[in-house]
Design a protein around this motif. Structure first.
Motif, mmCIF file in Angstrom:
data_model
loop_
_atom_site.group_PDB
_atom_site.id
_atom_site.type_symbol
_atom_site.label_atom_id
_atom_site.label_comp_id
_atom_site.label_asym_id
_atom_site.label_seq_id
_atom_site.Cartn_x
_atom_site.Cartn_y
_atom_site.Cartn_z
ATOM 1 N N ALA A 165 0.818 -1.215 0.000
ATOM 2 C CA ALA A 165 0.000 0.000 0.000
ATOM 3 C C ALA A 165 0.854 1.267 0.000
ATOM 4 O O ALA A 165 0.510 2.266 -0.639
ATOM 5 C CB ALA A 165 -0.945 -0.003 1.189
ATOM 6 N N HIS A 166 2.008 1.230 0.710
ATOM 7 C CA HIS A 166 2.809 2.448 0.815
ATOM 8 C C HIS A 166 3.493 2.816 -0.512
ATOM 9 O O HIS A 166 3.988 3.931 -0.665
ATOM 10 C CB HIS A 166 3.871 2.287 1.928
ATOM 11 N N LEU A 167 3.514 1.868 -1.477
ATOM 12 C CA LEU A 167 4.119 2.173 -2.781
ATOM 13 C C LEU A 167 3.092 2.696 -3.802
ATOM 14 O O LEU A 167 3.461 3.115 -4.894
ATOM 15 C CB LEU A 167 4.779 0.911 -3.354
ATOM 16 N N SER B 13 -0.306 5.926 -9.446
ATOM 17 C CA SER B 13 -0.708 4.543 -9.740
ATOM 18 C C SER B 13 -2.213 4.463 -9.973
ATOM 19 O O SER B 13 -2.682 3.803 -10.920
ATOM 20 C CB SER B 13 -0.316 3.626 -8.582
ATOM 21 N N TYR B 14 -2.967 5.122 -9.101
ATOM 22 C CA TYR B 14 -4.426 5.141 -9.251
ATOM 23 C C TYR B 14 -4.819 5.846 -10.553
ATOM 24 O O TYR B 14 -5.727 5.401 -11.275
ATOM 25 C CB TYR B 14 -5.077 5.823 -8.055
ATOM 26 N N LEU C 153 -15.182 3.281 -8.916
ATOM 27 C CA LEU C 153 -14.969 2.413 -7.751
ATOM 28 C C LEU C 153 -13.517 2.481 -7.265
ATOM 29 O O LEU C 153 -13.244 2.506 -6.060
ATOM 30 C CB LEU C 153 -15.336 0.968 -8.102
ATOM 31 N N LEU C 154 -12.578 2.539 -8.206
ATOM 32 C CA LEU C 154 -11.160 2.639 -7.836
ATOM 33 C C LEU C 154 -10.884 3.974 -7.155
ATOM 34 O O LEU C 154 -10.119 4.044 -6.182
ATOM 35 C CB LEU C 154 -10.286 2.488 -9.079
ATOM 36 N N PHE C 155 -11.540 5.029 -7.621
ATOM 37 C CA PHE C 155 -11.373 6.351 -7.011
ATOM 38 C C PHE C 155 -11.882 6.325 -5.563
ATOM 39 O O PHE C 155 -11.235 6.873 -4.656
ATOM 40 C CB PHE C 155 -12.135 7.385 -7.837
ATOM 41 N N LEU C 156 -13.021 5.671 -5.345
ATOM 42 C CA LEU C 156 -13.563 5.584 -3.989
ATOM 43 C C LEU C 156 -12.636 4.766 -3.076
ATOM 44 O O LEU C 156 -12.449 5.099 -1.900
ATOM 45 C CB LEU C 156 -14.958 4.951 -4.023
ATOM 46 N N LEU D 48 -9.783 7.013 -2.003
ATOM 47 C CA LEU D 48 -10.144 7.904 -0.894
ATOM 48 C C LEU D 48 -10.204 7.120 0.420
ATOM 49 O O LEU D 48 -9.773 7.612 1.472
ATOM 50 C CB LEU D 48 -11.499 8.568 -1.175
ATOM 51 N N ALA D 49 -10.738 5.904 0.356
ATOM 52 C CA ALA D 49 -10.838 5.084 1.575
ATOM 53 C C ALA D 49 -9.459 4.758 2.141
ATOM 54 O O ALA D 49 -9.297 4.600 3.363
ATOM 55 C CB ALA D 49 -11.601 3.802 1.265
ATOM 56 N N ARG D 50 -8.455 4.669 1.275
ATOM 57 C CA ARG D 50 -7.096 4.365 1.719
ATOM 58 C C ARG D 50 -6.288 5.636 2.032
ATOM 59 O O ARG D 50 -5.082 5.570 2.227
ATOM 60 C CB ARG D 50 -6.372 3.549 0.646
#
Length: 700
Positions: free
Chosen positions: A86-88, A93-94, A112-115, A118-120
């Motif tokens: 996750a830290h990379l 990347s998104y 969905l990837l955008f949401l 934001l959740a991360r």
């Protein structure tokens, strides 16, 4: 549970040593990755050197290659993304995957990837918002677009120029042109992309006046435009009939030598055709060195919309010779022209082409097909085409209702109207014109009155002048002339010439001279130079045996310089339209045709035909009247059909005027004597003659 490790097979292709400091990973990836195999091999090298576990840019470069460069490698990119720490995973990347989803037409996955981003708690950057707004546009979801807009403001990125551009584009694409314009007007700097986004929004909304006004504003500010701008503006000019602006753009194109831009020239062709300048449109079309299906369709559509249907079909045949595959616009235009001309064979070819190519029967194409068959008198084929359509709209139902009504199936039309209501389709004011016409042609007076009253009572549709005219026709055809006259006098809106003309036609049928004279008096006040009205009154006098009055009306026409519209009949044979006028002698087969007419009239006399000399030319001598009526245009066309078609084949023709009484009686007997079905489309309806009977039951 820990994610399963990627299986990375070893390959023998040599890869230069990769290190964070010695080689640019992005350059290496873009230079060496041409297939999924290459991506896997480079990924293996990244893992082996430790880059995949330490450098975010290495992951981003790998994702970019797999998701955006190498074909069909998006699934591999997603697998890399899911298994990366996750830290990379930074915003880049998104962004790469959001772009990939949009490009692969999966905007919902992008959202969905955008949401998830934001959740991360991965902070989006301006590029993220620009991409995700494009996804909202593709989804046509202004609700999600507003949520993204709120997030942009929360992140303090509302002043970023290309984010604002994306917002304008999103709102405009989703139909919120007011919000888009508000943002547009507040922007301190607007590039051509922003202007075109605003034009595109107005274009999509069909706000043609706004397109033109925005272009005038753009010109006042001396902002440079491009071909995309001009194409939008030319389309708007065509819809509005703004010929002056369209011509100025034409001059600009000529002056700046932009004729090589096919899309721009095609837009000029479309604009001129829609503005009625079909000649200029054809000049530009003929000058084009290469013409794609859009250019052909624009020109054919232009001819169709200008009622130059023969030219439309001739150009369509040229298109076939040029081996250009027609598209939906082409086929809808061709079917419309075939419907007007009664060109059944050409329209059937279009239908067979649709079946052969297994094309989807869209609402527009399916409705055009139903309309074509109905207007060619093939009402069974029209019904079949209607049944084949998976999707219909209110107009589709209306077209078939009108078709059934005009083909002598008034009761079937009313049953279809009931089915339309059961299917939860809201009738329109045009639907009711069809319903009332069905009542008129079927002689359903009581039903006609009830439908007229139900329009406003049950459906909130205020009757227009056409509906009043239909009810006058219903009453007049039924012989209720006095009631029809009083109905007109009590109308809440001013009756026009068509309403009075409708009553005048009924007066001729029922030989009511007094009301006919009053009708003509009212018509002349509104449209003083319409020849058909004088002819109707003259024919009413003639039908009532008042020959001197009939001649007086014709002489009055001559004094006023009003020319009678000549009767004209069209017939199609082997895909070619032939035209006949009364007492025509221009056709190469004239002698054969007139010989056939003479024989035809002799045969039907034996079967009981008695010439109705009231339909003869008034200037014909008594001994010429019978010959005069035998040379009416439809009789010449029928004779031509008998000569040139196989025995037993159906003869189809269309006429520009209402069928006269004599031709109606004669055609019934011709159908019986020759064993032919004869389908005649006159100005008002279809007559299907077979075995000595007509589908109108002599009620027309």
């Amino acid at each position: 549970m820990a994610a399963a490790p990627l299986t990375l097979p070893a390959y023998s292709i040599p890869i230069p040593p990769l290190s964070l400091h010695a080689t640019d990973p992005k350059t290496l990836l873009l230079e060496h990755c041409r297939s999924q195999r290459d991506v896997r091999q480079v990924h293996a090298r990244l893992i082996k050197t430790g880059c995949a576990a330490a450098d975010p840019s290495a992951i981003e470069n790998l994702l970019e290659s797999a998701a955006l460069v190498v074909p069909d490698a998006l699934d591999y990119a997603l697998a890399v993304f899911r298994r990366s720490p996750a830290h990379l995973l930074r915003s880049q990347s998104y962004n790469i995957l959001v772009r990939a989803f949009i490009r692969s037409r999966s905007p919902d996955d992008a959202l969905l990837l955008f949401l998830r981003m934001l959740a991360r708690s991965v902070p989006p950057d301006p590029h993220t918002f620009s991409c995700i707004l494009k996804a909202c546009s593709r989804m046509n979801s202004v609700r999600h677009g507003r949520m993204v807009h709120a997030r942009i403001l929360k992140c303090g990125l509302g002043s970023e120029e290309f984010v604002r551009n994306s917002l304008v584009h999103m709102y405009a694409s989703c139909g919120e042109v007011g919000l888009a314009r508000a943002l547009f007007d507040r922007m301190p700097h607007r590039g051509i992309v922003t202007w075109n986004a605003m034009f595109a929004g107005y274009f999509k909304a069909g706000a043609w006046g706004e397109v033109v006004e925005l272009f005038r504003y753009m010109s006042e500010l001396r902002v440079a435009f491009d071909d995309v701008t001009l194409i939008s503006v030319l389309t708007a000019c065509g819809r509005l009939g703004a010929l002056d602006l369209g011509e100025r753009i034409d001059e600009y194109v000529e002056r700046n030598r932009l004729k090589s831009n096919r899309n721009l020239v095609t837009s000029l062709v479309d604009m001129y055709a829609k503005c009625g300048k079909v000649g200029r449109a054809r000049e530009l079309f003929d000058e084009m060195p290469y013409r794609d299906v859009v250019a052909w369709s624009a020109m054919i559509s232009g001819y169709t919309q200008s009622d130059q249907c023969r030219e439309a079909l001739a150009l369509f045949h040229e298109m076939q010779i040029a081996k250009v595959e027609p598209n939906e616009v082409t086929m809808v235009s061709v079917l419309s022209s075939c419907a007007v001309l009664g060109a059944l064979e050409t329209g059937k070819w279009v239908h067979s082409y649709i079946k052969r190519k297994q094309l989807h029967l869209t609402v527009n194409l399916g409705t055009a097909l139903v309309d074509f068959y109905a207007k060619c008198g093939c009402i069974e084929s029209a019904t079949e085409a209607f049944a084949e359509m998976r999707t219909r709209n209110a107009w589709t139902w209306t077209v078939l209702i009108r078709g059934l009504a005009s083909n002598g199936k008034g009761k079937d039309a009313l049953l279809l109207f009931s089915s339309m209501l059961e299917a939860k389709f809201e009738p329109t004011d045009v639907t009711f014109v069809g319903v009332l016409s069905a009542c008129s042609h079927a002689g359903l007076v009581k039903e006609g009155r009830e439908f007229f009253n139900s329009m406003s009572r049950d459906f909130g549709i205020e009757p227009r002048i056409e509906h009043y005219g239909c009810l006058v026709d219903i009453l007049g055809r039924a012989g209720l002339l006095q009631e029809a006259y009083q109905f007109i006098k009590n109308m809440p809106i001013e009756p026009n010439a068509v309403v009075w003309r409708t009553l005048l036609a009924s007066c001729k049928i029922h030989k009511n001279v007094e009301i006919a004279e009053e009708c003509l008096k009212q018509i002349v006040r509104l449209e003083p130079r319409h020849s058909g009205d004088y002819v109707l009154l003259s024919s009413t006098y003639a039908s009532a045996g008042r020959w001197e009055d009939a001649v007086r009306v014709r002489n009055l026409m001559k004094e006023k310089g009003i020319e009678k519209i000549p009767g004209c009949s069209l017939i199609e044979l082997d895909g070619i339209i032939f035209e006949f006028f009364a007492e025509d002698s221009a056709h190469p087969q004239s002698k054969e045709i007139y010989d056939e007419v003479e024989e035809m009239m002799a045969k039907i006399k034996v079967a009981g035909y008695i010439p109705n000399v009231a339909d003869a030319r008034l200037d014909a001598e008594d001994d010429e009247k019978e010959v005069s009526i035998s040379h009416h245009s439809e009789k010449l066309a029928i004779a031509f059909g008998l000569i040139n078609s196989p025995a037993g084949a159906t003869i189809r023709l269309s006429k520009n005027l209402r069928v006269c009484t004599d031709c109606h009686v004669a055609t019934k007997l011709i159908s019986k004597v020759y064993g032919r079905e004869i389908v005649v489309r006159d100005r008002n309806r279809f007559h299907h003659f077979k075995d000595g009977f007509c589908s109108c039951n002599d009620y027309w």
